[in-house]
Every structure is written in structure tokens, then in C-alpha cells.
Design a protein around this motif. Sequence first.
Motif, PDB file in Angstrom:
ATOM      1  N   CYS A  21       0.801  -1.159  -0.107  1.00  0.00           N
ATOM      2  CA  CYS A  21       0.006  -0.050  -0.061  1.00  0.00           C
ATOM      3  C   CYS A  21       0.962   1.484   0.016  1.00  0.00           C
ATOM      4  O   CYS A  21       2.213   1.336  -0.156  1.00  0.00           O
ATOM      5  N   TRP A  22       0.190   2.309   0.017  1.00  0.00           N
ATOM      6  CA  TRP A  22       1.052   3.606   0.134  1.00  0.00           C
ATOM      7  C   TRP A  22       1.779   3.735   1.445  1.00  0.00           C
ATOM      8  O   TRP A  22       1.309   3.232   2.452  1.00  0.00           O
ATOM      9  N   PRO A  23       3.199   4.596   1.580  1.00  0.00           N
ATOM     10  CA  PRO A  23       3.688   4.489   2.912  1.00  0.00           C
ATOM     11  C   PRO A  23       3.076   4.900   3.717  1.00  0.00           C
ATOM     12  O   PRO A  23       3.530   4.685   5.054  1.00  0.00           O
ATOM     13  N   ASP A  24       2.232   5.866   3.901  1.00  0.00           N
ATOM     14  CA  ASP A  24       1.352   6.457   5.072  1.00  0.00           C
ATOM     15  C   ASP A  24       0.025   5.748   5.397  1.00  0.00           C
ATOM     16  O   ASP A  24      -0.433   6.162   6.188  1.00  0.00           O
ATOM     17  N   ALA A  25      -0.138   4.590   4.748  1.00  0.00           N
ATOM     18  CA  ALA A  25      -1.411   3.773   5.064  1.00  0.00           C
ATOM     19  C   ALA A  25      -1.228   3.171   6.489  1.00  0.00           C
ATOM     20  O   ALA A  25      -0.165   2.683   6.724  1.00  0.00           O
ATOM     21  N   ARG A  34     -11.836  -8.138   7.934  1.00  0.00           N
ATOM     22  CA  ARG A  34     -13.314  -7.544   7.397  1.00  0.00           C
ATOM     23  C   ARG A  34     -13.191  -7.400   5.917  1.00  0.00           C
ATOM     24  O   ARG A  34     -14.346  -8.014   5.081  1.00  0.00           O
ATOM     25  N   ALA A  35     -12.180  -6.872   5.422  1.00  0.00           N
ATOM     26  CA  ALA A  35     -12.013  -7.019   3.871  1.00  0.00           C
ATOM     27  C   ALA A  35     -12.192  -8.289   3.366  1.00  0.00           C
ATOM     28  O   ALA A  35     -12.696  -8.535   1.989  1.00  0.00           O
ATOM     29  N   GLY A  92     -10.710   2.433   2.854  1.00  0.00           N
ATOM     30  CA  GLY A  92     -10.416   3.706   1.797  1.00  0.00           C
ATOM     31  C   GLY A  92      -8.930   3.740   1.311  1.00  0.00           C
ATOM     32  O   GLY A  92      -8.743   4.577   0.387  1.00  0.00           O
ATOM     33  N   GLU A  93      -8.341   2.781   1.679  1.00  0.00           N
ATOM     34  CA  GLU A  93      -6.770   2.817   1.200  1.00  0.00           C
ATOM     35  C   GLU A  93      -6.647   1.884   0.059  1.00  0.00           C
ATOM     36  O   GLU A  93      -6.983   0.672   0.194  1.00  0.00           O
TER      37      GLU A  93
END
Length: 161
Positions: A21-25, A34-35, A92-93
Motif C-alpha cells: 500500500c502507500w507508505p502512509d497507510a 473484514r475486507a 479507503g486505502e
Amino acid sequence: MKHLPKHLRPRWRYLAVGIECWPDASIGRRSFQRAVWYASQNLLGDPGSADADLTVVRFAFADGAGEALLKVRRGETDPARAAIACIDEIDGEPVGIAVRGIGGTIRAAEEKYLGRRGQVPEERNVVFENEDRVAVVRNGTGDVRLETSFVGATDLDYDLA
């Protein structure tokens, strides 16, 4: 209550999964579980989701990369892999998820497929779109920080500052 005899107990397989994922996630175990459940239920329906019985056994996520170990019933690994492939965002990420391999025991799956996250991410100053920016670099690719988000780039897309 007595335990079931060995030949009547459910048999399990363990899916080793890589998460990027993005580094700030920030993704937690509960939101990942859940996903997985939602993806399984949406793709396989209630009966198929119950048959696969996907459960997160181990989970680790930091600095935009992580890994998880999922328990699935034997014989249901192909539908489980398809359900996991349907996950494209968590809380949302946007995420990228890849099944690294399947093991018959937790120990075998961990030793074979988990624990080796590749390179540790590092921050570098780069030139991207003719401006100095900060990029988080790992495995030959970089996530360049823009004003409000990141953009994925390879080492051919940016120059070191």
C-alpha cells in the motif's frame, strides 16, 4: 465433550499473502479480516464463504508493506485465492494483495513464504516532474510524495537529487 477423531477433523491449508500500500497507510488486522470476509461473501456467496471459512491467523503491516497468513479449508484454496484477488482497498486505502504460496501447516507457510519482506523501505530525495520531492523507495520502485497523495514510480521515472 470429546474431541473428534483425527479422520473427522477439518483439514486446513494456510495462504501466505503479501500486502502492499502507500507508505502512509495504516491497515489493521481487524479491517483486513473484514475486507477478506466481504470479498469472500461477495464473490462466493454465503454458502461458498462458509465453505472456505477464511480466517486471518497472522498479520503484520508497517511502512506500506505487510504480510498475512490466512487459514482456509482444504479443497477451497482456489475459491479463496479468487476472493482475495478481489480486494482492492481496505478502509479507503488502495492495496495490492498477492498470494505468495500455500502451506499445509502454519510453520511451513511461515518458513517458506513469510518473513522475507524484500528490501526495507527508505526515504530519498528525488527529482520528479522537475521538482525536488521525497520518495519512499523499496524493491526498485518508489512512491513519490505529492502535495496530497503519492504516485507510484520506477527508478526510470525519477532522478536522485
